[in-house]
Design a protein around this motif. Structure first.
Motif, short mmCIF file in Angstrom:
data_model
loop_
_atom_site.label_atom_id
_atom_site.label_comp_id
_atom_site.label_asym_id
_atom_site.label_seq_id
_atom_site.Cartn_x
_atom_site.Cartn_y
_atom_site.Cartn_z
N ALA A 342 0.66 -1.70 0.39
CA ALA A 342 0.00 0.06 0.06
C ALA A 342 0.75 1.53 -0.08
N GLU A 343 1.76 1.44 0.56
CA GLU A 343 2.69 2.60 1.17
C GLU A 343 3.37 2.81 -0.03
N ASP A 344 4.16 1.84 -1.19
CA ASP A 344 4.63 1.69 -2.59
C ASP A 344 3.40 2.18 -3.85
N ALA A 345 1.88 1.76 -3.30
CA ALA A 345 0.87 2.05 -4.92
C ALA A 345 1.63 3.25 -5.33
N LYS A 346 1.57 4.61 -4.20
CA LYS A 346 0.78 5.63 -4.68
C LYS A 346 2.75 6.11 -5.80
N LEU A 347 3.35 6.12 -5.03
CA LEU A 347 5.06 5.59 -6.11
C LEU A 347 5.26 5.55 -7.51
N LYS A 348 4.56 4.29 -7.21
CA LYS A 348 4.52 3.74 -8.35
C LYS A 348 3.20 4.08 -9.44
N ARG A 349 2.52 4.50 -8.68
CA ARG A 349 1.20 5.89 -9.83
C ARG A 349 1.75 6.82 -10.40
N VAL A 354 4.25 10.34 -14.55
CA VAL A 354 5.33 11.09 -14.82
C VAL A 354 6.29 10.89 -15.91
N VAL A 355 5.89 9.70 -16.13
CA VAL A 355 6.81 8.76 -17.23
C VAL A 355 5.75 9.13 -18.44
N ARG A 372 1.96 22.47 -15.49
CA ARG A 372 0.80 22.77 -15.01
C ARG A 372 0.42 21.06 -13.89
N SER A 373 0.87 20.20 -15.57
CA SER A 373 0.52 18.30 -14.93
C SER A 373 1.35 18.31 -14.14
N LEU A 374 2.51 18.60 -13.26
CA LEU A 374 2.70 18.22 -12.23
C LEU A 374 2.30 18.81 -10.84
N VAL A 375 2.13 20.11 -10.68
CA VAL A 375 1.84 20.89 -9.93
C VAL A 375 -0.18 19.91 -9.85
N ASP A 376 -0.50 19.65 -10.62
CA ASP A 376 -2.17 19.15 -10.56
C ASP A 376 -1.73 17.49 -9.97
N LEU A 377 -0.20 16.75 -9.85
CA LEU A 377 -0.99 15.79 -9.95
C LEU A 377 0.00 15.77 -8.12
N GLY A 378 0.69 16.57 -7.44
CA GLY A 378 0.39 16.96 -6.24
C GLY A 378 1.15 16.13 -5.02
N LEU A 379 2.81 15.77 -5.99
CA LEU A 379 3.16 14.93 -4.57
C LEU A 379 4.69 15.71 -5.12
N PRO A 380 4.69 17.18 -4.31
CA PRO A 380 6.22 17.77 -4.74
C PRO A 380 7.22 16.96 -4.03
N GLU A 381 6.97 15.95 -2.59
CA GLU A 381 7.78 15.27 -2.15
C GLU A 381 8.63 13.69 -3.52
N TYR A 382 8.08 13.58 -4.21
CA TYR A 382 8.43 13.01 -5.87
C TYR A 382 9.59 13.48 -6.13
#
Length: 625
Positions: A342-349, A354-355, A372-382
């Motif tokens: 479960a903790e890896d599912a978000k990273l995998k998505r 991003v590819v 805009r696409s990156l901002v929409d993803l809302g995962l700046p930690e990645y």
């Protein structure tokens, strides 16, 4: 006491006195050889280095006779005394220099095979330094020693067992009047600066014994296809053995697994082959693990072409560990049920998305849309993961995409990426550099160019390279890449060269924009036309680069002691010409270079503090600044 008594107080007496002449008759019936006076014979002490040199000379001679890289590597390992390996480099090359092209080529191939596996990168460098220091002596017996050794140095750079930075570093230690210094100049000017130099250097000695990584990959692909068609595992194992590249068997594993996913009917055959290769000891446990690990890392990309790649991989993984031909401790990101935890599912998505975003950017060249696409993803930690994926994908494409990746990094750093994100992304890239190099032959040089270009584009400061290097193991290939980047930055005309390193369309436009910004600010400072200056900024057509306007305007205000530049910045802000992000970025860049500025402008810190306070009152800066 009389003279004929014992030897006196504190002596053993006359019986053992040997000072007088003693005559021993060997013909006497009572002759005893033990009575002969002792003679001390000087013992010859063995020098470990001399013994090592003799032993490696024998290893080299045998290698030149048989051409067997594996035997030479094994003999060198068994010899031990690894601290003397630099002398092996010297002996191997000096012996090859006095022979035919065949032996010269064989020596280069052997060095590449031993690199990092038997001989460390530092020992390779030390060996070449010893050779350079000995060039004057070698030239006495080998007339063309300078040219031949220069070609060995160039070949080592092309084969990536010596970093390009080796040459400028060695020049600082080798006397300019020596032939060793001539070797470095010849390698640099005659070989490494020539067009298509890599191909020319590789083929200079015929290249018949050299098997490139690409050729091996083709042979592996062919033997696997033939095996899937015939089903003869014994024949396939024989073909793998004949490749003679035990250190590259992980590629067999990876390609076999990919084939099993592409042709699901072939999966039982592939599993059978890998199991037999493991049980025979043909593919070592470490190579098997490495193959699975490499595929696991590229699973997200593979899933774009083979939707069922992930469940298939986990199915093979489960079988391999249960049957014992893959170490059960193999580290992967899967749960026991073969599905992502479960903790890896978000990273995998995130990786999957991003590819797609990066591919779309390479097609459209639309930076605002990507942001805009990156901002929409809302995962700046990645963000660091995005940087790693961006550069990895760009390295496997043409110069156009590499240039686009560098330009995108500049824009991302201005808009949404922190310097820490960039540093962490490059650290991740460099930590996996050895794996990247398995698929991209020139990966080390390419990464060095990306790093150096980031510094030239002000995405990274030179000190950030020290920070990146400090987070890497001391002897890994990533450390060498950082050193190479430093040497690229300090070379003459580094800025111009690096801006054109990928062919240089946009990069050169950035440099040209800097000149135009300087001119428009100077004209504004002399004429004071705010409207005209704003129009010039608008005409540049590079909104992601407006932080440069802020930076240069503030520096000019400090130098000229004229605060009218603040009026221009206020107008640009009012019109929406310079955004809060761009304004904050400009102030941040001034802050990062404040120590250097203070050398030329004594009250720089005081003026900067005043400008920050002013900007905050006007609402120019982000609240987090």
């Amino acid at each position: 006491m009389g003279t004929d008594g014992a030897g006196g107080k504190g002596t053993w007496g006359k019986l053992l006195d040997t000072e007088g002449d003693i005559h021993i008759d060997r013909n006497d019936p009572n002759y005893d050889s033990g009575e002969e006076p002792y003679k001390l014979v000087e013992a010859t002490l063995s020098d470990p280095l001399d013994d090592y040199k003799k032993a490696v000379a024998s290893i080299v001679e045998e290698y030149f006779s048989t051409g067997d890289v594996e035997v030479a590597a094994s003999d060198l390992r068994e010899l031990g005394a690894s601290q003397y390996h630099p002398y092996f480099i010297k002996r191997l090359i000096s012996m090859a220099m006095d022979r035919h092209d065949k032996e010269k080529e064989m020596a280069s191939v052997l060095l590449s095979s031993l690199y990092a596996d038997v001989i460390t990168p530092a020992q390779i460098r030390d060996g070449f330094v010893i050779l350079l220091e000995s060039t004057d002596d070698l030239a006495v017996d080998i007339l063309d020693a300078v040219d031949v050794l220069a070609l060995f140095v160039a070949r080592a750079v092309v084969d990536e067992i010596l970093p390009p930075a080796f040459l400028p570093r060695a020049k600082k230690t080798i006397p300019e009047a020596s032939k060793g210094f001539q070797v470095l100049l010849t390698a640099e000017k005659s070989y490494l600066s020539a067009p298509h130099h890599a191909e020319l250097v590789e083929r200079r000695w015929g290249g018949s014994t050299r098997t490139t990584v690409e050729e091996v990959k083709k042979k592996i692909a062919n033997l696997l296809r033939e095996y899937v068609e015939s089903g003869y595992a014994v024949e396939a194992c024989r073909s793998i053995r004949e490749l003679g590249v035990t250190f590259f068997h992980h590629e067999v594993v990876k390609r076999a697994l990919v084939l099993a996913m592409e042709m699901q009917t072939a999966e039982p055959l592939i599993s059978k082959l890998l199991k037999e290769a493991s049980e025979e000891g043909l593919i070592s446990p470490s190579q098997m693990t490495k193959g699975f690990a490499r595929l696991a890392e590229s699973l997200d990309d593979l899933a774009l072409d083979i939707p069922s790649a992930k469940p298939l991989f986990h199915s093979i993984l489960s079988k391999a560990t249960s049957e014992g031909w893959l170490d059960a401790s193999f580290s992967n990101t899967s749960g026991e049920d073969g599905q992502p935890r479960a903790e890896d599912a978000k990273l995998k998505r995130y990786k999957e998305e991003v590819v797609t975003v990066i591919h779309e950017y390479f097609n459209s060249d639309d930076i605002p849309e990507l942001i805009r696409s990156l901002v929409d993803l809302g995962l700046p930690e990645y963000n660091p993961i995005f940087l790693k994926r961006l550069i990895t994908l760009a390295m496997d494409r043409k110069n156009r995409e590499k240039e686009m990746a560098s330009v995108l990094l500049s824009a991302l750093h201005i808009e949404i990426f922190s310097t820490e994100d960039i540093v962490d992304g490059f650290v991740m890239l460099l930590e996996s550099a050895e794996d990247t190099a398995l698929d991209i032959l020139d990966a080390s040089n390419e990464l060095a160019l990306f790093l150096a270009r980031a510094v030239i584009d002000d995405v990274l400061a030179p000190l950030n390279l020290e920070e990146i290097g400090g987070q890497l193991p001391p002897n890994c290939s990533g450390t060498e890449t950082v050193k190479m980047a430093r040497s690229l930055i300090t070379a003459r005309h580094a800025g111009e060269r690096l801006l054109r390193c990928w062919g240089g369309g946009t990069g050169w436009a950035v440099e040209d924009a800097k000149d135009k910004i300087m001119k428009l600010l100077e004209e504004y400072e002399s004429s004071g036309g705010v409207g005209e200056a704003c129009q010039c900024i608008r005409d540049l057509g590079m909104p992601f680069f407006n932080h440069e306007v802020v930076k240069k305007a503030l520096i000019m205000a400090m130098e000229k002691k004229n605060d009218k530049m603040l009026d221009l910045l206020q107008e640009c802000f009012n019109e929406g010409l310079i955004t809060i992000n761009q304004m904050t970025k400009g102030f941040t860049r001034i802050k990062e270079g404040l120590d250097d500025l203070a050398l030329d402008i004594p009250n720089a810190e005081e003026k900067y503090a005043f400008y920050v306070e002013y900007a905050q009152k006007k609402g120019w800066l982000q609240a987090s600044f």
